[in-house]
Design a protein around this motif. Sequence first.
Motif, PDB file in Angstrom:
ATOM      1  N   ARG A   6       2.828   1.506 -49.474  1.00 56.85           N
ATOM      2  CA  ARG A   6       3.775   2.501 -48.952  1.00 56.85           C
ATOM      3  C   ARG A   6       3.314   2.981 -47.581  1.00 56.85           C
ATOM      4  N   ILE A  43       4.994  15.272 -46.630  1.00 59.82           N
ATOM      5  CA  ILE A  43       5.147  13.987 -47.317  1.00 59.82           C
ATOM      6  C   ILE A  43       3.775  13.429 -47.679  1.00 59.82           C
ATOM      7  N   ASN A  46       2.289  15.090 -50.719  1.00 57.67           N
ATOM      8  CA  ASN A  46       3.004  14.965 -51.993  1.00 57.67           C
ATOM      9  C   ASN A  46       3.297  13.537 -52.423  1.00 57.67           C
ATOM     10  N   GLU A  47       3.040  12.570 -51.560  1.00 57.59           N
ATOM     11  CA  GLU A  47       3.330  11.175 -51.882  1.00 57.59           C
ATOM     12  C   GLU A  47       2.069  10.325 -51.729  1.00 57.59           C
ATOM     13  N   GLN A  48       2.040   9.194 -52.426  1.00 59.65           N
ATOM     14  CA  GLN A  48       0.946   8.242 -52.261  1.00 59.65           C
ATOM     15  C   GLN A  48       1.260   7.357 -51.054  1.00 59.65           C
TER      16      GLN A  48
END
Length: 231
Positions: A6, A43, A46-48
């Motif tokens: 990602r 972001i 809170n995101e990988q």
Amino acid sequence: MNDKIRILVVDDEQKVLNVIKAYLIKEGFDVLTSSDGEEALNIFKNEQIHLIILDLMLPKISGEEVCNKIRATSSIPIIMLTAKTEEDNKIEGLAIGADDYITKPFSNRELVSRVKAIIRRTYRDNNPLAQLLVINDGDLEINIEKMIIKKQGNPVPLTSNEFKILIALLTNPGQIFSREQLVNKAFGIDYDGFDRTIDTHIKNIRQKIEENPKRPRYIISVYGMGYKFNG
């Protein structure tokens, strides 16, 4: 490491975001986008995320400040993307922790190529590793997935290259690596740097994880041979 990488792309030009996102998705990456520094940090928290492409000229929070805040807690790879072309700006970007620097206008194929090279060097050997390594009763904690290192509970701001060198050493405890072997292990045989830069990276790592960098506990020099991890 999940199979799907990602990438977070941060730029205030929507056209640039759309083009980069399209190219990266075509190559099989999962892509998130942001148009300002504040949103980008949210972001990231809170995101990988596995790699960030970061423009310097951003609203709300500048790219430099975003990079500094991320580097305070994580060694995730960062590619700086900017219209600034002066050499001093490039040096500044690398000094605050960027792994690469691309100026606008740029070739999207070149950007994708650099992304792939950094992903390959950073994550190619991480699949077998535990997500969290705890050393000496918690004196060091290493989160492989999030590229976060803590010393006695406090975040250690390693650069991506420093992180890769440390991981190469600590996942082979007691094994002595020559400078050339350490370059190949940490960065891959396609790395375009010099093996003598390893000494500088080792010095910086010791400053950040050792109680006494002049009498290191973890990264040990073996005279005439190289370095090993003792822990």
